[in-house]
Design a protein around this motif. Structure first.
Motif, PDB file in Angstrom:
ATOM      1  N   VAL A 191       5.535  54.371  71.522  1.00  0.00           N
ATOM      2  CA  VAL A 191       4.636  53.863  72.418  1.00  0.00           C
ATOM      3  C   VAL A 191       4.105  54.814  73.384  1.00  0.00           C
ATOM      4  O   VAL A 191       4.810  55.781  73.468  1.00  0.00           O
ATOM      5  CB  VAL A 191       5.338  52.573  73.228  1.00  0.00           C
ATOM      6  N   GLY A 192       3.129  54.443  73.719  1.00  0.00           N
ATOM      7  CA  GLY A 192       2.280  55.399  74.698  1.00  0.00           C
ATOM      8  C   GLY A 192       1.285  54.712  75.739  1.00  0.00           C
ATOM      9  O   GLY A 192       0.835  53.787  75.604  1.00  0.00           O
ATOM     10  N   ASP A 193       0.672  55.350  76.530  1.00  0.00           N
ATOM     11  CA  ASP A 193      -0.257  55.085  77.554  1.00  0.00           C
ATOM     12  C   ASP A 193      -0.907  56.288  78.143  1.00  0.00           C
ATOM     13  O   ASP A 193      -0.377  57.467  77.928  1.00  0.00           O
ATOM     14  CB  ASP A 193       0.416  54.243  78.698  1.00  0.00           C
ATOM     15  N   ALA A 194      -1.899  55.966  78.809  1.00  0.00           N
ATOM     16  CA  ALA A 194      -2.809  57.154  79.443  1.00  0.00           C
ATOM     17  C   ALA A 194      -3.610  56.779  80.612  1.00  0.00           C
ATOM     18  O   ALA A 194      -3.838  55.541  80.751  1.00  0.00           O
ATOM     19  CB  ALA A 194      -3.911  57.569  78.296  1.00  0.00           C
ATOM     20  N   ASP A 195      -3.908  57.525  81.693  1.00  0.00           N
ATOM     21  CA  ASP A 195      -4.407  57.096  82.729  1.00  0.00           C
ATOM     22  C   ASP A 195      -5.077  58.552  83.307  1.00  0.00           C
ATOM     23  O   ASP A 195      -4.296  59.562  83.190  1.00  0.00           O
ATOM     24  CB  ASP A 195      -3.508  56.684  83.741  1.00  0.00           C
ATOM     25  N   SER A 238      -1.242  61.446  79.626  1.00  0.00           N
ATOM     26  CA  SER A 238      -0.745  60.585  78.825  1.00  0.00           C
ATOM     27  C   SER A 238       0.599  60.706  78.643  1.00  0.00           C
ATOM     28  O   SER A 238       1.340  61.819  78.756  1.00  0.00           O
ATOM     29  CB  SER A 238      -1.419  60.855  77.378  1.00  0.00           C
ATOM     30  N   THR A 268       7.603  49.192  80.590  1.00  0.00           N
ATOM     31  CA  THR A 268       7.090  47.657  80.873  1.00  0.00           C
ATOM     32  C   THR A 268       7.347  46.862  79.875  1.00  0.00           C
ATOM     33  O   THR A 268       7.280  45.731  79.867  1.00  0.00           O
ATOM     34  CB  THR A 268       5.804  47.588  81.165  1.00  0.00           C
TER      35      THR A 268
END
Length: 195
Positions: A77-81, A66, A10
């Protein structure tokens, strides 16, 4: 269960080394078709999982995934759901009572009652107990107090008698023990606490 992980870039720079992780015990290897994403691009990673009895007892499977990736410069960079899989629980128990012999001819004859208790549901049952109001029945012994689904246990009351005393209880022969076969009960508690 097949888990899918949709990873999207994104941002406005290309990301490399895209890596998805999920700490769910027993989860298979996570497979991602690509490890580099240009801005606006997405990829779907997948992994397989086989449910366990602990999952069924819990009534749900909770887990969080993650993702981390590396930009051309700067820190990763990272994200989790997370997601939840609901498990339908159906606690049930069954008891079958039998006697040997099934016919007696006089007072004072010994009868052995057996109680086969089966966990016919899909969750583990604890506190399994058998009761029978038959007067003169000896103590009912059970080898285990917990049953996994489809598990059985045999209990017995080996010194039960039709009458405790010929003087106190007049018995007309023959007597069918089958008439008393319904006088038993079993109880158990599922992991969810319901009886």
């Amino acid at each position: 269960v097949t888990y899918s992980f949709v990873v999207s870039n994104t941002g406005n720079v290309t990301l490399s080394g895209v890596t998805v992780s999920d700490p769910l015990p027993g989860l298979g290897a996570i497979s991602c078709p690509v490890a580099t994403l240009v801005p606006g691009a997405s990829t779907t990673c997948t992994a397989g999982y086989v449910t366990t009895q602990a999952d069924v007892d819990a009534g749900q499977i909770l887990n969080t995934a993650s993702v981390v990736a590396t930009p051309p410069s700067g820190p990763p960079v990272g994200d989790a759901d997370g997601t939840t899989v609901t498990v339908t629980r159906t606690p049930a128990i069954q008891i079958v009572k039998s006697a040997a012999p099934v016919t007696v001819t006089a007072a004072g004859q010994a009868i052995t009652y057996s109680f086969v208790v089966t966990n016919s549901g899909n969750v583990t049952l604890t506190g399994v107990g058998v009761s029978d109001p038959l007067p003169g029945l000896s103590g009912i012994t059970c080898p285990v107090a917990a049953l996994a689904p489809t598990a059985r246990k045999m209990t017995a009351a080996p010194v039960a008698k039709v009458a405790t005393s010929a003087r106190r209880w007049v018995v007309v022969a023959p007597i069918s023990v089958a008439s008393r076969s319904r006088m038993s009960a079993s109880t158990a508690r599922s992991e969810s606490g319901r009886r």
